[in-house]
Scaffold this active site. Structure first.
Site, short mmCIF file in Angstrom:
data_model
loop_
_atom_site.label_atom_id
_atom_site.label_comp_id
_atom_site.label_asym_id
_atom_site.label_seq_id
_atom_site.Cartn_x
_atom_site.Cartn_y
_atom_site.Cartn_z
N GLY A 135 0.75 -1.26 0.00
CA GLY A 135 0.00 0.00 0.00
C GLY A 135 0.77 1.29 0.00
N GLY B 14 2.99 2.50 -2.18
CA GLY B 14 3.49 2.94 -3.49
C GLY B 14 2.87 4.24 -3.96
CB CYS C 202 0.02 1.73 -4.51
SG CYS C 202 -0.86 0.68 -3.39
#
Ligand code: 5GP
Length: 348
Positions: free
Chosen positions: A182, A184, A187
């Site tokens: 999570g 990123g 993301c």
């Protein structure tokens, strides 16, 4: 239902406390590390920073540019077989010595790897088995089977964020556990699923578990500035993987767009609708996209960014008295900071 009340940290929640040191110049700081892996016999000194296996980062051009500085690149999964065979040929060792071959856990991924392996006479040294969710039994089984078949490769696999799964993967044959769910830059997993773990705490906890078993970890995602890379290493990461920080360069690929006299490059998550459109013929009905697409101003050659990151690391080492990158974690004391650090980053 359970609630954990122990505070968990992201990069933005801490700074490194400066310490007295006898280090003369940052030029003397050694950023090269040589790991002894738990499973693979490979010994290759390198600067343990890895370009992410995203198709607008993990390109052959990026691998070549980073190899000049002994940095790693994890190729994305969608390169053509013939190109992979050419790139990993043993005669091409100077260029591929730090490059990870990346694959997923589909039988087709394995079949493609086997072909490249046999056509290059087993010249691949680094492998990254990458899935969004490293918590499934199918993933651990795949990793175990892969390790049995390829005992010589330095094997990185993930992603996970907790010590239990880090240990399970190392015992299944992984050398380097990839840590991050999570964080990123492109993301949207946290938004779409509510699942995740603050990245610095994930690194600290998984590194502790891995090091106890003679394994290594790679902090993957969430670094936006060189100081975040420093914090990842300071927290115990052995390797750090970068997507957004290495995107939008000449070597990154991604379409160029021109607007108002400025040049931009598109950068997108590997689970974004854009990537799924490109590689899987669209987003399957049963799933939602967990990545987004952004445009970033083109940044020129990656060389300048590499120098900036390595400069930040060297400088941090002199601030805390670490002669080598190896000593950075031992020399690190994090200071917890509150809201004010967001002003440093210009984040809200
Ligand atoms: P960054 O350095 O850009 O913050 O993070 C890079 C990492 O983000 C990658 O190495 C990978 O683990 C993760 N990532 C890449 N694409 C996606 C995506 O579409 N969805 C999610 N959830 N993570 C992604």
């Amino acid at each position: 239902m359970r609630i954990e009340y122990e505070p968990k940290l992201d990069f933005k929640d801490v700074l490194l406390r400066p310490k007295r040191s006898t280090l003369g110049s940052r030029a003397n700081v050694d950023l090269v590390r040589e790991y002894r892996f738990r499973h693979a016999p490979l010994r290759r000194p390198s600067v343990p920073i890895i370009a992410a296996n995203m198709d607008t980062v993990g390109t052959f051009e990026m691998a070549r540019a980073l190899a000049r500085h002994k940095l790693h690149c994890a190729l994305h999964k969608h390169h053509a077989l013939a190109d992979l065979v050419a790139f990993f040929s043993p005669e091409n060792r100077a260029e591929n010595a730090y490059t990870f071959y990346s694959l997923g856990i589909l039988e087709a991924d394995l079949a493609k790897f086997e072909k490249v392996w046999s056509k290059t006479g087993g010249a691949i040294e680094w492998v990254c088995i990458d899935v969004a969710n490293g918590y499934t039994e199918a993933f651990v089984d795949f990793v175990r089977r892969f390790r049995e078949r390829y005992p010589s490769v330095a094997l990185m696999a993930g992603n996970v964020v907790t010590s239990d799964m880090t240990e399970a993967l190392i015992l299944a044959g992984v050398d380097i556990v990839k840590v991050g769910i999570g964080p990123g830059s492109v993301c949207t997993t946290r938004k779409m699923t509510g699942v995740g773990y603050p990245q610095l705490s994930a690194i600290i906890e998984c590194a502790d578990a891995a090091h106890g078993l003679g394994g290594q970890i790679c902090g993957d995602g969430g670094c936006t500035v060189p100081g975040d890379v420093v914090k990842a290493f300071g927290g115990g990461a052995d390797f750090v993987m970068l997507g957004g920080m290495l995107a939008a360069h000449d070597e990154s690929g991604g379409e160029l767009e021109e607007r108002d006299g400025r040049v931009y490059r598109r950068f997108y998550g590997m689970s974004s609708a854009e990537a799924m459109e490109k590689y899987a013929g669209g987003v399957a009905r049963y799933r939602a996209s967990e990545g987004k697409s952004v445009v970033l101003e083109a940044r020129g050659p990656v060389e300048d960014t590499v120098q900036e990151i390595l400069g930040g690391l060297r400088s941090a080492c002199t601030y805390v008295g670490a002669r080598k990158l190896k000593d950075l974690s031992r020399c690190t004391t994090f200071v917890r900071v509150g809201q004010q650090i967001n002003e440093v980053y210009g984040r809200s």
